[in-house]
Design a protein around this motif. Sequence first.
Motif, mmCIF file in Angstrom:
data_model
loop_
_atom_site.group_PDB
_atom_site.id
_atom_site.type_symbol
_atom_site.label_atom_id
_atom_site.label_comp_id
_atom_site.label_asym_id
_atom_site.label_seq_id
_atom_site.Cartn_x
_atom_site.Cartn_y
_atom_site.Cartn_z
ATOM 1 N N CYS A 79 6.644 5.826 -17.650
ATOM 2 C CA CYS A 79 7.987 6.097 -18.171
ATOM 3 C C CYS A 79 8.128 5.430 -19.530
ATOM 4 C CB CYS A 79 9.062 5.572 -17.215
ATOM 5 S SG CYS A 79 9.142 3.763 -17.161
ATOM 6 N N THR A 80 9.152 5.830 -20.278
ATOM 7 C CA THR A 80 9.481 5.117 -21.516
ATOM 8 C C THR A 80 10.893 4.567 -21.354
ATOM 9 O OG1 THR A 80 10.554 6.926 -22.640
ATOM 10 C CG2 THR A 80 8.173 6.809 -22.871
ATOM 11 N N SER A 81 11.357 3.857 -22.376
ATOM 12 C CA SER A 81 12.705 3.301 -22.269
ATOM 13 C C SER A 81 13.746 4.414 -22.205
ATOM 14 C CB SER A 81 12.986 2.344 -23.425
ATOM 15 O OG SER A 81 12.754 2.985 -24.651
ATOM 16 N N SER A 82 13.436 5.600 -22.767
ATOM 17 C CA SER A 82 14.465 6.645 -22.753
ATOM 18 C C SER A 82 14.503 7.432 -21.447
ATOM 19 C CB SER A 82 14.337 7.574 -23.969
ATOM 20 O OG SER A 82 13.042 8.050 -24.101
ATOM 21 N N ASN A 83 13.449 7.398 -20.633
ATOM 22 C CA ASN A 83 13.547 8.172 -19.384
ATOM 23 C C ASN A 83 13.283 7.346 -18.114
ATOM 24 O OD1 ASN A 83 10.786 7.928 -19.299
ATOM 25 N ND2 ASN A 83 10.344 10.113 -19.292
ATOM 26 N N ALA A 84 13.201 6.010 -18.238
ATOM 27 C CA ALA A 84 12.868 5.165 -17.081
ATOM 28 C C ALA A 84 13.847 5.380 -15.913
ATOM 29 C CB ALA A 84 12.866 3.693 -17.497
ATOM 30 N N VAL A 85 15.133 5.481 -16.208
ATOM 31 C CA VAL A 85 16.147 5.645 -15.148
ATOM 32 C C VAL A 85 15.907 6.970 -14.423
ATOM 33 C CG1 VAL A 85 18.617 5.983 -14.715
ATOM 34 C CG2 VAL A 85 17.865 4.170 -16.278
ATOM 35 N N ASN A 86 15.666 8.032 -15.180
ATOM 36 C CA ASN A 86 15.469 9.343 -14.553
ATOM 37 C C ASN A 86 14.149 9.427 -13.784
ATOM 38 O OD1 ASN A 86 17.919 10.230 -15.365
ATOM 39 N ND2 ASN A 86 17.172 11.222 -17.226
ATOM 40 N N VAL A 87 13.116 8.723 -14.250
ATOM 41 C CA VAL A 87 11.843 8.706 -13.518
ATOM 42 C C VAL A 87 12.069 8.056 -12.152
ATOM 43 C CG1 VAL A 87 9.543 7.642 -13.445
ATOM 44 C CG2 VAL A 87 10.305 8.798 -15.530
ATOM 45 N N VAL A 88 12.763 6.925 -12.130
ATOM 46 C CA VAL A 88 13.012 6.234 -10.848
ATOM 47 C C VAL A 88 13.909 7.095 -9.946
ATOM 48 C CG1 VAL A 88 14.175 4.218 -9.831
ATOM 49 C CG2 VAL A 88 12.467 3.910 -11.642
ATOM 50 N N PRO A 101 0.791 -1.238 0.000
ATOM 51 C CA PRO A 101 0.000 0.000 0.000
ATOM 52 C C PRO A 101 0.824 1.289 0.000
ATOM 53 C CG PRO A 101 -0.186 -1.163 2.106
ATOM 54 C CD PRO A 101 0.556 -2.069 1.189
ATOM 55 N N ASN A 102 2.085 1.247 0.457
ATOM 56 C CA ASN A 102 2.860 2.500 0.507
ATOM 57 C C ASN A 102 3.807 2.675 -0.674
ATOM 58 O OD1 ASN A 102 1.698 3.219 2.983
ATOM 59 N ND2 ASN A 102 3.057 1.739 4.016
ATOM 60 N N ALA A 103 3.782 1.725 -1.590
ATOM 61 C CA ALA A 103 4.732 1.800 -2.717
ATOM 62 C C ALA A 103 4.267 2.781 -3.789
ATOM 63 C CB ALA A 103 4.899 0.410 -3.322
ATOM 64 N N ILE A 104 5.256 3.293 -4.527
ATOM 65 C CA ILE A 104 4.982 4.166 -5.682
ATOM 66 C C ILE A 104 4.949 3.267 -6.918
ATOM 67 C CG2 ILE A 104 5.938 6.053 -7.096
ATOM 68 C CD1 ILE A 104 5.191 7.132 -4.411
ATOM 69 N N THR A 105 3.942 3.427 -7.761
ATOM 70 C CA THR A 105 3.864 2.570 -8.962
ATOM 71 C C THR A 105 4.426 3.306 -10.175
ATOM 72 O OG1 THR A 105 1.589 3.332 -9.132
ATOM 73 C CG2 THR A 105 1.916 1.077 -8.369
ATOM 74 N N VAL A 106 5.351 2.621 -10.854
ATOM 75 C CA VAL A 106 5.934 3.160 -12.089
ATOM 76 C C VAL A 106 5.656 2.158 -13.202
ATOM 77 C CG1 VAL A 106 8.059 3.910 -13.256
ATOM 78 C CG2 VAL A 106 7.800 4.283 -10.785
ATOM 79 N N GLY A 107 5.001 2.612 -14.253
ATOM 80 C CA GLY A 107 4.673 1.698 -15.353
ATOM 81 C C GLY A 107 5.257 2.191 -16.656
ATOM 82 N N TYR A 108 5.772 1.241 -17.402
ATOM 83 C CA TYR A 108 6.275 1.534 -18.741
ATOM 84 C C TYR A 108 5.103 2.010 -19.584
ATOM 85 C CZ TYR A 108 9.173 0.447 -22.899
ATOM 86 O OH TYR A 108 9.912 0.503 -24.049
ATOM 87 N N VAL A 109 5.399 2.849 -20.575
ATOM 88 C CA VAL A 109 4.333 3.393 -21.428
ATOM 89 C C VAL A 109 3.604 2.275 -22.197
ATOM 90 C CG1 VAL A 109 5.833 3.892 -23.408
ATOM 91 C CG2 VAL A 109 3.855 5.366 -22.958
ATOM 92 N N ASN A 110 4.257 1.112 -22.356
ATOM 93 C CA ASN A 110 3.598 -0.028 -23.015
ATOM 94 C C ASN A 110 2.605 -0.684 -22.054
ATOM 95 O OD1 ASN A 110 5.983 0.529 -24.516
ATOM 96 N ND2 ASN A 110 5.880 -1.492 -25.456
ATOM 97 N N THR A 111 1.545 0.048 -21.722
ATOM 98 C CA THR A 111 0.469 -0.450 -20.855
ATOM 99 C C THR A 111 -0.838 0.155 -21.364
ATOM 100 O OG1 THR A 111 1.069 1.396 -19.395
ATOM 101 C CG2 THR A 111 1.703 -0.791 -18.650
ATOM 102 N N THR A 112 -1.953 -0.490 -21.018
ATOM 103 C CA THR A 112 -3.250 0.045 -21.452
ATOM 104 C C THR A 112 -3.588 1.319 -20.660
ATOM 105 O OG1 THR A 112 -4.421 -1.203 -19.766
ATOM 106 C CG2 THR A 112 -4.108 -2.299 -21.902
ATOM 107 N N ALA A 113 -4.564 2.063 -21.164
ATOM 108 C CA ALA A 113 -5.002 3.293 -20.473
ATOM 109 C C ALA A 113 -5.522 2.966 -19.069
ATOM 110 C CB ALA A 113 -6.084 3.979 -21.302
ATOM 111 N N GLU A 114 -6.212 1.832 -18.936
ATOM 112 C CA GLU A 114 -6.737 1.425 -17.623
ATOM 113 C C GLU A 114 -5.604 1.233 -16.624
ATOM 114 O OE1 GLU A 114 -8.915 -2.188 -18.206
ATOM 115 O OE2 GLU A 114 -10.814 -1.179 -17.782
#
Length: 318
Positions: A130-139, A108-121
Amino acid sequence: MLVQDTSKLQEEITRLKKQKDVVILAHNYQIPGIQDVADFTGDSLGLSRQAAKVDQKTILFCGVHFMAETAAIISPNKKVLVPDLQAGCSLSDSITLGELKNWKKQNPNAITVGYVNTTAEIKSELDYCCTSSNAVNVVKAIPEKKDILFLPDMFLGSYVAKMTGRKNMHIWAGECHVHAGITPDDVTEKLNSMKEAEFLIHPECSCTTPMMYDLASGSYDDRKVSILSTEGMLNHAHDSATKNFVVATETGILYRMRQQNPGKTFLPASDKAECQYMKMNTLEKVYDSLVEDKYEVTVPKEIADKARLAIDRMLAIS
Ligand code: 13P
Ligand code: SF4
């Protein structure tokens, strides 16, 4: 669709998109004929940015479904069309809304980070996209004490964990069948066939994680290895003084790479790395989309409004 000849078809598409004030966005994996008629070709992040920026009221998105959904979320006042509604993505299919909700409930306390390759839901349940080009910087932008749920790609996730040194990242075991199909054996064979080549890898590849350990332990002799998004690969290939490259991603990228660098040689790490979803889009379907204003991709407002928060955070971090 009556136009048969490819160049005639491309002329008709160019005429129609101007007449109907439509902008064509194409992902780097699209077939060459579609890349040639596109106004912009790029990676997921670049195309998302273009979708938000363009003046045209209609976007014809030549990529896969989640990319068109992202464009529709970012630009709610624009019409977003796709040539084929069945062009999906095995990676975005690798987590369901129920699975994500359950995972969040357990953490419940975690932050969720999802790759852009996911559905809108799925995006509507994320804190960050995040995308492959900015995933490191997002984290890196997330406070160190916070646990992170990273989804859905395990190879991108382990790459990001390695690059950021994060020990509190929980990674979903999803994968893209195209990139997971590129094996270390494919890579070794191609690298051995071109001794002076640099090696470019997409972070979704199954070869990424072992490669990173190999790199860290000083193997690969003096060979230069770079882990990059599709657009990052194109920029790197252009700027590098090296003449030969082995490229570990979907083979569609080779068209633009070769076009932009006529004096250089590019070999795919695997000739079989072809995404059948990306290749569902054809010039005939692009033409039909323009003529018949089909197929429109829409996202319900309550989902779009929630998903936009995560996408806006992605767009704000380069
Ligand atoms: P990029 O974000 O690097 O364009 O990758 C998108 C994708 O679908 C990779 O398979
Ligand atoms: Fe999805 Fe893989 Fe195709 Fe990219 S290459 S669109 S991740 S199935």
